[in-house]
Every structure is written in C-alpha cells, then in structure tokens.
Design an enzyme around this catalytic site. Sequence first.
Site, mmCIF file in Angstrom:
data_model
loop_
_atom_site.group_PDB
_atom_site.id
_atom_site.type_symbol
_atom_site.label_atom_id
_atom_site.label_comp_id
_atom_site.label_asym_id
_atom_site.label_seq_id
_atom_site.Cartn_x
_atom_site.Cartn_y
_atom_site.Cartn_z
ATOM 1 N N TRP A 1 46.414 35.994 30.734
ATOM 2 C CA TRP A 1 47.783 35.617 30.351
ATOM 3 C C TRP A 1 47.779 34.743 29.106
ATOM 4 O O TRP A 1 48.595 34.927 28.197
ATOM 5 C CB TRP A 1 48.491 34.919 31.514
ATOM 6 C CG TRP A 1 49.194 35.906 32.398
ATOM 7 C CD1 TRP A 1 48.759 36.457 33.555
ATOM 8 C CD2 TRP A 1 50.473 36.498 32.133
ATOM 9 N NE1 TRP A 1 49.683 37.350 34.032
ATOM 10 C CE2 TRP A 1 50.743 37.401 33.192
ATOM 11 C CE3 TRP A 1 51.425 36.361 31.125
ATOM 12 C CZ2 TRP A 1 51.916 38.151 33.260
ATOM 13 C CZ3 TRP A 1 52.589 37.104 31.184
ATOM 14 C CH2 TRP A 1 52.832 37.988 32.247
ATOM 15 N N TRP B 1 54.288 31.871 29.897
ATOM 16 C CA TRP B 1 53.239 32.712 30.481
ATOM 17 C C TRP B 1 52.918 32.313 31.915
ATOM 18 O O TRP B 1 52.491 33.143 32.723
ATOM 19 C CB TRP B 1 51.967 32.662 29.632
ATOM 20 C CG TRP B 1 51.322 31.309 29.495
ATOM 21 C CD1 TRP B 1 51.507 30.404 28.492
ATOM 22 C CD2 TRP B 1 50.378 30.714 30.394
ATOM 23 N NE1 TRP B 1 50.748 29.277 28.708
ATOM 24 C CE2 TRP B 1 50.044 29.445 29.861
ATOM 25 C CE3 TRP B 1 49.789 31.124 31.589
ATOM 26 C CZ2 TRP B 1 49.152 28.582 30.499
ATOM 27 C CZ3 TRP B 1 48.886 30.273 32.227
ATOM 28 C CH2 TRP B 1 48.579 29.010 31.681
ATOM 29 N N GLU C 1 33.490 45.425 30.111
ATOM 30 C CA GLU C 1 34.633 45.036 30.943
ATOM 31 C C GLU C 1 34.189 44.091 32.053
ATOM 32 O O GLU C 1 34.905 43.145 32.393
ATOM 33 C CB GLU C 1 35.306 46.283 31.526
ATOM 34 C CG GLU C 1 36.015 47.139 30.489
ATOM 35 C CD GLU C 1 37.040 46.355 29.683
ATOM 36 O OE1 GLU C 1 37.929 45.732 30.306
ATOM 37 O OE2 GLU C 1 36.950 46.350 28.446
#
Length: 486
Positions: free
Chosen positions: A391, A368, A284
């Site tokens: 996005w 977006w 992550e």
Amino acid sequence: MERDTSHLQDPAIVWFRNDLRIHDNEALVAAAQHSSVIPVHIRQTGGAARPLGAAREWWLHHSLSSLGRSLDSLGTPLILLSGDPADLVPELAKATGATAVYWNRRYDPAFQTADSELKAELQAKNLVAESFAGQLLHEPTRLRTGSGTSYKVYSPFWRALEPDVENRPPLDAPVSLTPYGNISGLSTESLDSWNLLPTKPDWSGGLVDAWTPGETGAHERLSDFIEDRMQGYDDRRDIPGVDATSGLSPHLASGEITPAQIFEALKNTDNDAAPADRTKFRKEIGWREFAWHLLVNNPALVEKNHNTKFDSFPWLADSKTLNSWQKGLTGYPVVDAGMRQLWQTGWMHNRVRMIVASFLTKHLLIDWRKGEDWFWDTLVDADPASNAASWQWVAGSGADAAPYFRIFNPVLQGEKFDTNGDYVRSFVPELAQMPKKFIHKPWAAPQQVLDAAGVRLGDTYPHPIIDHQLARNRALAAYQQIKEAA
C-alpha cells in the site's frame, strides 16, 4: 564437550503460530526428539497484536483443522488454548512437566518483544526455550548493505539475498510423535467454540469454492502451478482474466508451506517453463522477503508513512466514495471487478491490487491506511508486511515507492491487461454483454450499444464517481502541495 541431552527424556511443548504445517518445521522436529510432544496453538486475546481479519479467521479455522488431522496421524492431538501466551505457556509446562518449549519465529514487530520476554522467562525457570527460522528465506535483522544499514530498495536487496537462498534444504516431517501420557487430562478448547467461521450471514461460499486451506492444499496448489501454469508465467502473470499465478500467498501467510519448500520444488522440477518464468516467480517470492525486511527494520510501517513528507498530505475523509470503492461501485469496471473479486474470493489479482490501490489513494485521495485496513479484513493472504509495504509503495509514501505522480488510468490499465474484458465480465456480470470496445468505459458507448447490452448507466451500473482527468489534476496538485512544503 558433549551436548546435554537429559532434557530429551521429558515432554516438550511445540507452540504453533504462523507455521501450521508438519513438514519443514524445525520446532516440531526439535520437539520430536523428546520422550513425548505436546503441540499447542494459542489464540491470543488482548495485547498489542492486531486481530486477524474476518477472511484470515475463516482460513485459520480450516488450517487448524487440517493441522489437527496431520498431528493426529502422527500420534498426538493439537491442544487449543485462548489467552495470553506469557501465562499459558509456562502454565502448560508446569502442568505437564515439560522441560523444553520450541517455536518458529514470528517477525511481526508486535510479537517480537513478547516472544523475547517469554523466552527469557522460560530460561530463567531452567527450561529449554528455542526459536527457529522458517517463515522467511533470510533473517531481516542480519542482512545488511555494505554500509551496515537495512535495505530500502528491492533490486539490491534481492541481489544480496538470492545467491544464498538454496543453502537450507527443507526438513521432512517426523515419522511419528509420542503423545504426552496424560493428554486427556489437559484442558483444550474446541475449534468450533472460537467462532472463526461467519454466520448470519455466511459470506464464505466464494472462499470455499476458491481455496483449500491447509498444508495438503498448499502443496497441491504448488504442484498444479509448476505443472500447469508456470510455463508462460513471465508474460501471463499480469493478465487477471487467466489463471496464471501460483495462488500460494494465503498458504505462505499461514505458514502451511515455506519459501524453502517452494524453491526446492522449482529446482527439482523438469517441466518446460522457460528460465524467465522461474526467475520472475522467484523474484515474486523475493518481494515478500523484502516486505518483511522493511517491516522488521521499520516497525511503524503499518501505521506511519515511511516518507514523512506524506504526513502533511491532504487526504480526504469521504466515507461515501470509500464505500463505493469497497463495494466495487466506482463506475470503473476494472476497479469494480477487483473489489468484487476480493469480496467473493478473499483474494485479488496482483496487477489489479495496484490499480485499485492507485485509484483509492490518487483518484479519491483517501488515505492508504483506509485501504490497507480493508484489505486486512478481506484478504485471505493478508499479512502485516506485504499489506503495508505494498500500500505504501502504490501511495508513494513507502520505501522504493512508485512515484506519486504515477497515476494509473483505470481505463488504459483495463484495456492493456484485460484486453477482451474477460476479467470484468467474470466479476461485473451486469457488463457481461458489453462489446470489447466499451467494456472498460461503458459511459463512452452509444445508447444503442448500452441498450443491446442491457446496461442502464446510473441504474444497473454506476456512472464513474469521478472523472479521471479531474482526479489526476487534483492528485498532482496535492503532491505539489507537500513537495513545496518539504
């Protein structure tokens, strides 16, 4: 040949930007070798830089307050200035007799040219001007594929980066700093005069309850995560109704903690987290690195489709449905819970970010960039790389993007990741009494169930603003349209 250290006898300026910390701060360590140190933070006005959103401004106020206290404890105050750094930094050097200026690099393309020009100007005046790494684990302009290009896909990027990420141990903070002799003669602005905190109305109550901005808060959150929540992270991180994520993203965005410090803490901990939990968490952090890699090598990522075939996508300009999405009034409970969590706390669970982004771009066919702009204003962890890359990933227009035809069903997503409805009940209290069976699709509940839960569709909670199957078919048709035109 001996290194020239004569400049160390003169004052040095350390220019704080997105590095609001005293530990693992190479620019601060370099400045501390001088006879005195002048720490400064400049609120840039004008220019090409994108202004911070309201949530990030709230965070900045408290983070600067924390940094100021830390620097006071080391012996020197933080100077606050507003204006153009290209003017203010040379002026400050001239006023103080500083012969060196140090800063940690910013990777936002909007700043890179300005920083390079300022460094050249200072060096032309025979000043030492040095920049250092720290915000990232890698230098985005240097890491390259075997063919010499930047990475476009996350997995090979992480395979290339991960073996080297522990090569730099974090730096300790200076033990003390010697203040500039005439510090009281320097003009400095008050933090309160910047008006970063919301008033009339003050909407920050939920942020105050959820967060402790500043370096100390960052390390407390990291310690709490490693000790209490990292065990089971691989399995639990996708469940928004439980506190299973690190919550470090806003601290990273403001540079209150570094990736190197996080990795060092992971390496040194002896808790019971399984290897899979550590591996997933490291990945992550790696995704953040990848987002910055994409932005630095594709500077228009915030504004333009990475996949240019989406330039002809038939987005809808529908302010009414956009407003319903922003307010968490779409009639889809998991979407609404996410949008309300965002408004209340300045943050949203990552799984739900994907759900709400998919809903905006694919159910509502809204560009977006409208969603990215809303997140920029409301997220305490908004940064130009992760915001834009994520996005575009969901919309299907980005590098290594999710296929456009992957359209999340918000009901199934809710039932899978918020099985008992705990997350929805937390942020959509009007549905708190709905039974588990209907918590993610209240419109399907028998009237007696709605009555028992105190729910009146169209009154206390909205009907869905669009039917899922209709939205899916419409989105696929739109995708087919640009596919055929390509």
